[in-house]
Structures are given as structure tokens and as C-alpha cells.
Design an enzyme around this catalytic site. Structure first.
Site, PDB file in Angstrom:
ATOM      1  N   TYR A 153       0.849  -1.210   0.000  1.00  0.00           N
ATOM      2  CA  TYR A 153       0.000   0.000   0.000  1.00  0.00           C
ATOM      3  C   TYR A 153       0.878   1.251   0.000  1.00  0.00           C
ATOM      4  O   TYR A 153       0.697   2.154  -0.825  1.00  0.00           O
ATOM      5  CB  TYR A 153      -0.914  -0.022   1.232  1.00  0.00           C
ATOM      6  CG  TYR A 153      -1.822   1.184   1.351  1.00  0.00           C
ATOM      7  CD1 TYR A 153      -2.939   1.317   0.529  1.00  0.00           C
ATOM      8  CD2 TYR A 153      -1.580   2.176   2.295  1.00  0.00           C
ATOM      9  CE1 TYR A 153      -3.781   2.424   0.633  1.00  0.00           C
ATOM     10  CE2 TYR A 153      -2.420   3.278   2.408  1.00  0.00           C
ATOM     11  CZ  TYR A 153      -3.515   3.399   1.573  1.00  0.00           C
ATOM     12  OH  TYR A 153      -4.333   4.501   1.685  1.00  0.00           O
ATOM     13  N   ASP A 187     -12.211   7.844   8.958  1.00  0.00           N
ATOM     14  CA  ASP A 187     -13.286   6.931   9.338  1.00  0.00           C
ATOM     15  C   ASP A 187     -14.209   6.687   8.138  1.00  0.00           C
ATOM     16  O   ASP A 187     -15.088   7.492   7.848  1.00  0.00           O
ATOM     17  CB  ASP A 187     -14.077   7.545  10.509  1.00  0.00           C
ATOM     18  CG  ASP A 187     -14.942   6.507  11.200  1.00  0.00           C
ATOM     19  OD1 ASP A 187     -15.011   5.368  10.710  1.00  0.00           O
ATOM     20  OD2 ASP A 187     -15.539   6.841  12.249  1.00  0.00           O
ATOM     21  N   THR A 188     -13.974   5.600   7.436  1.00  0.00           N
ATOM     22  CA  THR A 188     -14.761   5.270   6.243  1.00  0.00           C
ATOM     23  C   THR A 188     -15.237   3.821   6.354  1.00  0.00           C
ATOM     24  O   THR A 188     -14.706   3.051   7.173  1.00  0.00           O
ATOM     25  CB  THR A 188     -13.917   5.417   4.955  1.00  0.00           C
ATOM     26  OG1 THR A 188     -12.826   4.482   5.009  1.00  0.00           O
ATOM     27  CG2 THR A 188     -13.376   6.825   4.789  1.00  0.00           C
ATOM     28  N   SER A 190     -14.628   1.228   4.564  1.00  0.00           N
ATOM     29  CA  SER A 190     -13.594   0.200   4.386  1.00  0.00           C
ATOM     30  C   SER A 190     -12.681   0.125   5.604  1.00  0.00           C
ATOM     31  O   SER A 190     -12.187  -0.948   5.950  1.00  0.00           O
ATOM     32  CB  SER A 190     -12.783   0.451   3.111  1.00  0.00           C
ATOM     33  OG  SER A 190     -11.968   1.581   3.261  1.00  0.00           O
TER      34      SER A 190
HETATM   35  P1  NAD Z   1     -13.447   2.984   0.649  1.00  0.00           P
HETATM   36  O1  NAD Z   1     -12.344   1.974   0.646  1.00  0.00           O
HETATM   37  O2  NAD Z   1     -14.429   2.983   1.768  1.00  0.00           O
HETATM   38  O3  NAD Z   1     -14.218   2.918  -0.732  1.00  0.00           O
HETATM   39  C1  NAD Z   1     -13.508   2.713  -1.890  1.00  0.00           C
HETATM   40  C2  NAD Z   1     -14.438   2.793  -3.070  1.00  0.00           C
HETATM   41  O4  NAD Z   1     -13.666   2.417  -4.193  1.00  0.00           O
HETATM   42  C3  NAD Z   1     -15.617   1.851  -2.984  1.00  0.00           C
HETATM   43  O5  NAD Z   1     -16.821   2.553  -3.267  1.00  0.00           O
HETATM   44  C4  NAD Z   1     -15.324   0.819  -4.062  1.00  0.00           C
HETATM   45  O6  NAD Z   1     -16.483   0.286  -4.676  1.00  0.00           O
HETATM   46  C5  NAD Z   1     -14.468   1.615  -5.028  1.00  0.00           C
HETATM   47  N1  NAD Z   1     -13.627   0.781  -5.870  1.00  0.00           N
HETATM   48  C6  NAD Z   1     -12.920  -0.311  -5.498  1.00  0.00           C
HETATM   49  N2  NAD Z   1     -12.313  -0.855  -6.580  1.00  0.00           N
HETATM   50  C7  NAD Z   1     -12.628  -0.065  -7.638  1.00  0.00           C
HETATM   51  C8  NAD Z   1     -12.329  -0.107  -9.022  1.00  0.00           C
HETATM   52  N3  NAD Z   1     -11.574  -1.077  -9.552  1.00  0.00           N
HETATM   53  N4  NAD Z   1     -12.832   0.858  -9.822  1.00  0.00           N
HETATM   54  C9  NAD Z   1     -13.616   1.843  -9.316  1.00  0.00           C
HETATM   55  N5  NAD Z   1     -13.952   1.935  -8.015  1.00  0.00           N
HETATM   56  C10 NAD Z   1     -13.475   0.975  -7.196  1.00  0.00           C
HETATM   57  O7  NAD Z   1     -12.839   4.425   0.496  1.00  0.00           O
HETATM   58  P2  NAD Z   1     -11.899   5.291   1.430  1.00  0.00           P
HETATM   59  O8  NAD Z   1     -11.486   4.563   2.669  1.00  0.00           O
HETATM   60  O9  NAD Z   1     -12.578   6.567   1.511  1.00  0.00           O
HETATM   61  O10 NAD Z   1     -10.591   5.413   0.520  1.00  0.00           O
HETATM   62  C11 NAD Z   1     -10.610   6.195  -0.667  1.00  0.00           C
HETATM   63  C12 NAD Z   1      -9.184   6.502  -1.045  1.00  0.00           C
HETATM   64  O11 NAD Z   1      -8.554   7.193   0.022  1.00  0.00           O
HETATM   65  C13 NAD Z   1      -8.328   5.286  -1.323  1.00  0.00           C
HETATM   66  O12 NAD Z   1      -7.431   5.555  -2.386  1.00  0.00           O
HETATM   67  C14 NAD Z   1      -7.568   5.099  -0.038  1.00  0.00           C
HETATM   68  O13 NAD Z   1      -6.334   4.431  -0.211  1.00  0.00           O
HETATM   69  C15 NAD Z   1      -7.347   6.548   0.358  1.00  0.00           C
HETATM   70  N6  NAD Z   1      -7.057   6.728   1.784  1.00  0.00           N
HETATM   71  C16 NAD Z   1      -7.935   6.299   2.713  1.00  0.00           C
HETATM   72  C17 NAD Z   1      -7.625   6.454   4.060  1.00  0.00           C
HETATM   73  C18 NAD Z   1      -8.558   5.960   5.145  1.00  0.00           C
HETATM   74  O14 NAD Z   1      -8.132   5.932   6.317  1.00  0.00           O
HETATM   75  N7  NAD Z   1      -9.789   5.611   4.840  1.00  0.00           N
HETATM   76  C19 NAD Z   1      -6.408   7.037   4.438  1.00  0.00           C
HETATM   77  C20 NAD Z   1      -5.539   7.489   3.440  1.00  0.00           C
HETATM   78  C21 NAD Z   1      -5.875   7.322   2.110  1.00  0.00           C
END
Ligand code: NAD
Length: 251
Positions: A153, A187-188, A190
Site C-alpha cells: 500500500y 473513518d470510512t 472500508s
Molecule cells: P473505501 O475503501 O471505503 O471505498 C472505496 C471505493 O472504491 C468503494 O466505493 C469501491 O467500490 C471503489 N472501488 C474499489 N475498486 C474499484 C475499481 N476497480 N474501480 C472503481 N472503483 C473501485 O474508500 P476510502 O477509505 O474513503 O478510501 C478512498 C481513497 O482514500 C483510497 O485511495 C484510499 O487508499 C485513500 N485513503 C484512505 C484512508 C482511510 O483511512 N480511509 C487514508 C488514506 C488514504
């Protein structure tokens, strides 16, 4: 005399974003719409995407960002794009020794390969307008901070920073900006799923909270505020930068 009507910070802008069905992407789609943008919200999850249809400024499109032909089809359908927000990403849990070839390929493909394909498909439209902004979703777990159990990651998210700077440097003179967003822990859904998947979810939640010096995780809406700024003309002089939003975790 002032009309008193509030102008949206994104009035008139067309914004395409991925991973809009939940979490940060969803919060951003709603925030962009509330600021007056026409939002093309994409995701693979059609069911959840449909919930966004109650916002008249949001159009939904099913898009798997790992599929080049789907990306190219969408790019053909959209005439003009002002902002491209590449939000899709996946968190693999584990060290390098826990990461199988398939995990490596899947993560690098979804977290970085998709951005390569999306930018290649949409950048020519921005160049035709001599204007555009690309926002890529990175993370503090990247070249910014070593985080345990985030090997592939963090590797992928460090690559996103490199991609961002490269695109920014190559196209400054043509009116293109490219920045990335680096959240800490948000806080999401996933994140909640990852906590539930641990042998002791309550302990896992406390561990996540314990590593936050601010005592809490970010909300998706807090990240969306930053993304609205980046998508708006207020950030016109900002390019090639990683925007850390982590409550001080990486200090
Ligand atoms: P999430 O993981 O809750 O949701 C991800 C979304 O991506 C889902 O709706 C899923 O259906 C969609 N998805 C998955 N595979 C896909 C594909 N092949 N094509 C299109 N859509 C697809 O979202 P989140 O936790 O808000 O994370 C969003 C982004 O933010 C990600 O890139 C994640 O790495 C990044 N991020 C998240 C956090 C965190 O703590 N949640 C921290 C840093 C970065």
C-alpha cells in the site's frame, strides 16, 4: 447592491471522480456538488452509487478504473473536464513477506495503474482547454511515513506522489495543475471493515485511535473540504504538492 446569493466555489466546473460510492469519494462528490460543480461520480458499486442520484448536480457512471476500455469509453462520452479526482485505492494489510505476487499486482494496478490510465485518457481534454486540475489520492502511508503492515500500500501511494510531481512538472506551461492528497486515518466504511476483520475488533479500533495524536480519526467530510479547495480556483497557484491531512500523525 449584493444579491445575497452565495456563489459556489466550483460553479461551472465539470469534475470527474472515481470511488465515489462511499467514504472519501462520496463525501467529495457531495461537497463538489454543493459548491456548484457538475459532478460525474464513478465507481464499480452501482447500488451504492445510485444513492447519489438524489443530488441533481451529480451524474453517476459505473466505471472500473482498472479497465482501460471502460476508461476510454467514458472519456469519449465527456466533452470537457475541469477537474479529475483519482480517488480509488485498496489497502492491503501486511509486511512484504505477507504480500503475495497477486496482492502486489492487484494493489499497484488499482492504486497507481488506474491513475496512469485515467490521466492519459482525460489530460488531452484539459490540454485542449489549456486548463485543468488533476487530484490524486495518496496517503501519509507512502514516502511520508513508514507504517507497519502497509508494505505494498505504502509503495503504491509513494508512487502516486511521484506520478503527481511528474505530471505537474511536465504540464505547468500548458495550464495543468496536479496535486495529491495524503490523509492519515479516515473513518470510512472500508476502515470499519478492516477493523472488523481483525481477531479483536475492539482492540483494533483502540489501536487505530491510539496512534492518532489528535485522539480521533478524520471524517471523510474533513478530507472533502481540502479537496474542494484543491478543485477550486483558490488553489490556482498550487501544483505538484502533497497535501497532508492527518491530525498531526506524521509529525
Ligand atoms: P473505501 O475503501 O471505503 O471505498 C472505496 C471505493 O472504491 C468503494 O466505493 C469501491 O467500490 C471503489 N472501488 C474499489 N475498486 C474499484 C475499481 N476497480 N474501480 C472503481 N472503483 C473501485 O474508500 P476510502 O477509505 O474513503 O478510501 C478512498 C481513497 O482514500 C483510497 O485511495 C484510499 O487508499 C485513500 N485513503 C484512505 C484512508 C482511510 O483511512 N480511509 C487514508 C488514506 C488514504
Amino acid at each position: 447592491m449584493e444579491s445575497g446569493r452565495r456563489m459556489g466555489r466550483l460553479d461551472g466546473k465539470v469534475i470527474v471522480l472515481s470511488a465515489a460510492a462511499q467514504g472519501i469519494g462520496r463525501a467529495c462528490a457531495i461537497a463538489f456538488c454543493k459548491e456548484g460543480a457538475t459532478v460525474i461520480a464513478t465507481d464499480i458499486n452501482e447500488e451504492k452509487l445510485k444513492e447519489l442520484q438524489l443530488y441533481s448536480g451529480i451524474q453517476i457512471k459505473v466505471l472500473d478504473v482498472t479497465r482501460k476500455e471502460q476508461i476510454e469509453k467514458l472519456a469519449k462520452e465527456i466533452e470537457r473536464v475541469d477537474v479529475l479526482f483519482n480517488c480509488a485505492g485498496f489497502v492491503h494489510h501486511g509486511t512484504i513477506l505477507d504480500c503475495e505476487d497477486k496482492d502486489w499486482e492487484f494493489t499497484m494496478n488499482l492504486n497507481v495503474g488506474s491513475m496512469y490510465m485515467m490521466i492519459r485518457a482525460f489530460l488531452p481534454k484539459m490540454l485542449a482547454e489549456k486548463s485543468g486540475h488533476i487530484i490524486n489520492m495518496s496517503s501519509v502511508a507512502s514516502s511520508i511515513k513508514g507504517v507497519v503492515n502497509r508494505c505494498v500500500y505504502s509503495t503504491s501511494k509513494a508512487a502516486v506522489i511521484g506520478l503527481t510531481k511528474s505530471v505537474a512538472a511536465d504540464f505547468i506551461e500548458q495550464g495543468i495543475k496536479c496535486n495529491c492528497v495524503c490523509p492519515g486515518t479516515v473513518d470510512t466504511p472500508s476502515l470499519r471493515d478492516r477493523i472488523q476483520a481483525q481477531p479483536n475488533p475492539e482492540q483494533a479500533l483502540q489501536d487505530f485511535l491510539g496512534r492518532q495524536r489528535s485522539g480521533r480519526m478524520a471524517t471523510a467530510e474533513e478530507v472533502a473540504h481540502l479537496c474542494v479547495y484543491l478543485a477550486s480556483d483558490e488553489s490556482a497557484y498550487v501544483t505538484g504538492r502533497e497535501f497532508v491531512i492527518d491530525g498531526g500523525w506524521s509529525l
